[in-house]
Enzyme design. Sequence first.
Site, PDB file in Angstrom:
ATOM      1  N   LYS A  66       0.588  -1.236  -0.018  1.00  0.00           N
ATOM      2  CA  LYS A  66      -0.043   0.218   0.060  1.00  0.00           C
ATOM      3  C   LYS A  66       0.808   1.363  -0.082  1.00  0.00           C
ATOM      4  CE  LYS A  66      -4.078  -2.037   2.332  1.00  0.00           C
ATOM      5  NZ  LYS A  66      -4.997  -1.884   3.088  1.00  0.00           N
ATOM      6  N   ASP A 100     -10.009   2.267   2.756  1.00  0.00           N
ATOM      7  CA  ASP A 100     -10.150   1.489   3.982  1.00  0.00           C
ATOM      8  C   ASP A 100     -10.974   2.209   5.052  1.00  0.00           C
ATOM      9  OD1 ASP A 100      -8.816  -0.771   3.002  1.00  0.00           O
ATOM     10  OD2 ASP A 100      -6.773   0.091   3.616  1.00  0.00           O
TER      11      ASP A 100
END
Length: 264
Positions: A66, A100
Site C-alpha cells: 500500500k 479503508d
Amino acid sequence: MSDRYAVIGNPVAHSKSPAIHAEFARATGQDIDYGRIEAPLDGFAEAIARFRAAGGKGCNVTLPFKHEAFRIAGQLSERARLARAVNTLRFADSFGDNTDGIGLVRDLVDNMGVALAGKSLLVLGAGGAAQGVVGALLAAGCARLVIANRTLPKAHALAARFPGVAARAYDALAGERFDVVVNATSAGLAGESPSLPARILDRESVAYDMVYGRDTPFLAQARAVGARAVDGLGMLVEQAAESFFVWRGVRPATRPVLAKLRGS
Ligand code: ATR
C-alpha cells in the site's frame, strides 16, 4: 471483453476480494472481470505495469504494497494523502485512493448502527492498518481519539499527523474508558492481543477487530466484559464497495454480500 481489475498483494491467495467484486458486478450489471495477482516482494511496480499493459483498468492493493502504491500514483485523493497509503488504483488517470477508512466508518455507522459523533475512540496499533483509518474516524466527528501502541514513539508519530489526537502506551490507558475500541494491530493474526488494562471497555462499548475470519483474543476479551464485539469482514466489504464506485461510478449494495459471506 470485460473490463479487468485485480487485487495485488503478497500473499493474495486467500483474498475474498474477487468473490466480493463478482457479487457487486452481478448485482449492478457491470461487465467486469476481477482476479488476483501475487506480485514478488520486490516486483510491485512491474506487476502493475504488466497488468496495465494487458488491459487492466485498475486494482486493489493489499499488504505489503500500500505504501508503494502511494508512491507510484500520479494523483491522490485527500484521504489517500492523509493515510499515506493507497489501496485503490485507477489506471486511466493514474489515480490513487484509500477506501479503508471510509470502509471501517460505514461498517460501524451504517451496518452496526454505531454513532461515532461525539464518542470517545481508541485505536490500537500505529502501523499501516491504523494509519489508514485515523483520518476517517476523525472525519466521522468523534469527540476524542487516542492511539495506543506497544512501541510508543510510533503512536506519537502517527498522532502528531492529526490535530487533537493523543498517543498512549497500553498501560497508560488504565482508568480510561472508551465507547469504541478499534484493534488495528496484527496481534490477532498470531493469536495474541495488545495487553490492555481492564475497564477500558464495558457493556456499552463496541470492540472492532480489523482482522476478519477468526475470533481474536481481543474480541474474546471484549465479549467477556459484555461489550459488542465484531470482526473486520464488514470493513472489507465496504472498502470494496467504495473501490468499485471509484472505478465504475456505481455504488453496489453491501448488505446482501456481507450476509452471504457471513453465511446468514
Ligand atoms: P499493519 O500494516 O497490519 O498495521 P504493521 O505496519 O507491521 O502492520 O503494524 C503492525 C501493528 O501491530 C503495530 O502497531 C504493532 O505494534 P508495534 O508497532 O509495537 O510493533 C502491532 N502488533 C503486532 N503484534 C502485536 C502484539 N503481539 N501485541 C501488540 N501489538 C502488536
